[in-house]
Design a protein around this motif. Structure first.
Motif: not given
Length: 583
Positions: A493-496, A505-509, A517-518
């Motif tokens: 996972y990418a990190k800060l 934050i995504a809004f899948p159809k 949360i992705k």
């Protein structure tokens, strides 16, 4: 100002020219040099590599245009060239293979300007692009004053194939591109490149063989490591067709090691190899299972979707392998049925139970061993009491009461269904259907095939459903997608900067307004492309004589049809329109 003469060897941009005595001031005064003249003045083909030419000895020491500063003098005062080396890409070593060298886009005028002056007498030359083979050009330079001429090639060749040509074809295939679109883009940019027929020739003669070799090498290495561990495999299987609907030409079936998250094998089936398109998935599974078994691997469990033919096939042909169903596919089917029921009159309230019912299904599988199907079914049927606020006295003694405690807050204020009401009766009918109970008993709670769905997205990139490919073309793109997926399937996972994981934050159809949360992963790597290109070069140079030959492609779908004479077909077509116009 004191002047001193220093020997200088010009090595920037990969050029190595003989040492030249030039006049260099002890401190830079900001005078710019002319790279073009310096290159020609220091690269006289008539002179020895050890001794400067006569024309070089006669250079005027006060000619600012010939001044080439040393690195420590590169205008450090005003900073224009202080970071010059940092702006350049990292220079490859001198023994870098040709296929790893950089290729640059150069404007025609800029290129020809390098041949403007004669390196012998420094007078103007006649220069032109004499020939072109795809991306490779040959520039002819002829001096108008002396007899100096030379021919310059823009790139090396591998065997008898220009480097840029084979790299263009390789880049299109290995990147999952469409040759027609990529070459059209290059044409719109006025970049001279190869033609479509050249790409097809390269693909047939070199690229397919390189992909097959690279894929088999990595697959063999992966299977050998599994054999050394001696473990029993838990596999996930799923099929993918090359087009929507029931008219697909190709169907591929892939088997994944769910514990390693690696694709072990994938088989491509053409529709005329079986009785119809629907039978391609079962045939692909049979071939993959047979391949892994022949390799000496031990198969313990296979998790698939709810495909009826595959369930029967596993039961009859592979009874020793435990066949389980993926929960996501079952939950998706339940959700669709509830959505359809909610659209009926007086049944809209059942839509509020959709999420709870699907979560209950996953809990039934996750909280129970995969081999205890009766307990899964007993837990599942308890939902028929729960939705009418009855939490004990369930019909099965294996699970007689709910395990949750006293309900509070939102859970207590649910839209409970009344016994005997139409919504309750209709929903209960859906949830207690015999085929669904059978699926629940066979559902896997420990593993899922979600990674296979991700792999299908990779396949869609390399072999889009919008384009048609040949059998071997589809095979190559399928194998490249496996190489890409296996290399990047376990990315971190990418990190800060503070070490926390990056999310979005995504809004899948399909969630219809609800967010999710992705987790953001690190960038993909493409080390497999270097292996592919290395094998292409080995085949071109004739070094690799043990190239694996693919089996012959199946006959085309039209091979069983009688092909009419072309002229007869044209005449019949014209006469049909003639008869129509006269009636």
């Amino acid at each position: 100002m004191v002047l001193q003469k220093k020997p200088f060897v010009y090595k920037r941009f990969g050029y190595h020219f003989p040492a030249v005595q030039i006049t260099v001031p002890t401190k830079s005064q900001g005078t710019q040099c002319t790279l073009l003249k310096e290159m020609f003045l220091t690269s006289t083909p008539c002179a020895s590599d050890d001794e400067p030419s006569d024309s070089e000895k006669e250079m005027d020491a006060d000619d600012d245009s010939l001044y080439v500063p040393e690195p420590e003098d590169e205008m450090a005062e005003d900073g224009d060239f202080a970071d010059f080396d940092d702006c350049l890409y990292e220079q490859p070593p001198g023994n870098t293979p040709a296929y790893k060298q950089k290729l640059f886009l150069v404007a025609e005028s800029s290129l020809l300007s390098l041949f403007e002056f004669c390196p012998v007498c420094r007078t103007e030359c006649d220069r032109r692009v004499n020939s072109r083979i795809g991306t490779k050009i040959t520039v002819m330079q002829k001096c108008l004053s002396c007899s100096f001429t030379r021919s310059w090639d823009s790139q090396p060749t591998i065997g008898d194939t220009p480097l840029g040509n084979i790299m263009m074809s390789s880049g299109i295939l290995f990147g999952g591109g469409s040759p027609a679109k990529v070459l059209k883009i290059m044409g719109h940019m006025n970049v001279v490149t190869i033609g479509y027929s050249t790409f097809m020739k390269h693909q047939k003669k070199y690229l397919h063989a390189a992909v097959e070799k690279t894929y088999r090498e990595q697959q063999s290495s992966l299977l050998d490591s599994i054999k050394d561990e001696g473990k029993e495999l838990i596999l996930g299987g799923d099929g993918r067709c090359d087009s929507p609907g029931h008219s697909a030409k190709y169907g591929s079936y892939s088997l994944m090691d769910l514990e390693q998250n690696k694709i072990l094998d994938s088989q491509l089936v053409q529709s005329n190899e079986v009785k119809n398109s629907n039978a391609m998935e079962k045939e692909g599974l049979q071939r993959s299972l047979q391949f892994l078994t022949d390799e000496g691997l031990s198969l313990d469990t296979l998790i698939t979707d709810r495909h009826v033919q595959i369930r029967k096939h596993m039961r009859e042909r592979w009874p020793a392998i435990k066949h389980r169903l993926d929960g996501w596919h079952i939950g998706k089917g339940i959700g669709k049925k509830i959505d359809s029921l909610a659209k009926k009159k007086d049944c809209a309230v059942v839509a509020k139970w959709k999420k709870s019912v699907v979560k209950h299904m996953f809990w039934c599988a996750a909280s129970t061993g995969d081999d205890d199907g009766d307990l899964k079914a007993a837990k599942w049927l308890s939902i028929t009491n729960h939705i009418m606020k009855k939490h004990s006295g369930h019909q099965s003694p294996l699970f007689s009461q709910c395990l949750h405690g006293r309900l509070h807050g939102r859970e207590r204020k649910k839209k409970w269904l009344s016994p005997g009401s139409q919504p309750y009766e209709k929903l209960t009918e859906v949830l207690t259907k015999g085929s669904l109970l059978k699926d629940i008993k066979q559902m896997s709670g420990a593993h899922a095939t979600s990674s296979l769905e991700a792999f299908h997205s990779v396949q869609n990139h390399f072999a889009t459903k919008r384009l048609a490919f040949s059998y071997h073309g589809m095979t190559s793109r399928l194998q490249i997608s496996i190489l890409h997926f296996n290399e990047n399937s376990n990315r971190d996972y990418a990190k800060l900067p503070d070490g926390t994981q990056r999310v979005n934050i995504a809004f899948p159809k399909h969630k219809k307004g609800e967010h999710t949360i992705k987790k953001i992963l690190v960038q993909c790597t493409y080390r497999y492309v270097a292996d592919l290109k290395a094998n292409v070069v080995r085949i071109l140079e004739g070094i690799d004589t043990g190239v694996l030959e693919r089996a012959a492609a199946p006959q085309s779908l039209s091979s069983d049809f009688e092909r009419p004479d072309k002229q007869d077909a044209i005449n019949a077509f014209k006469s049909r329109f003639k008869n129509t116009s006269t009636t």
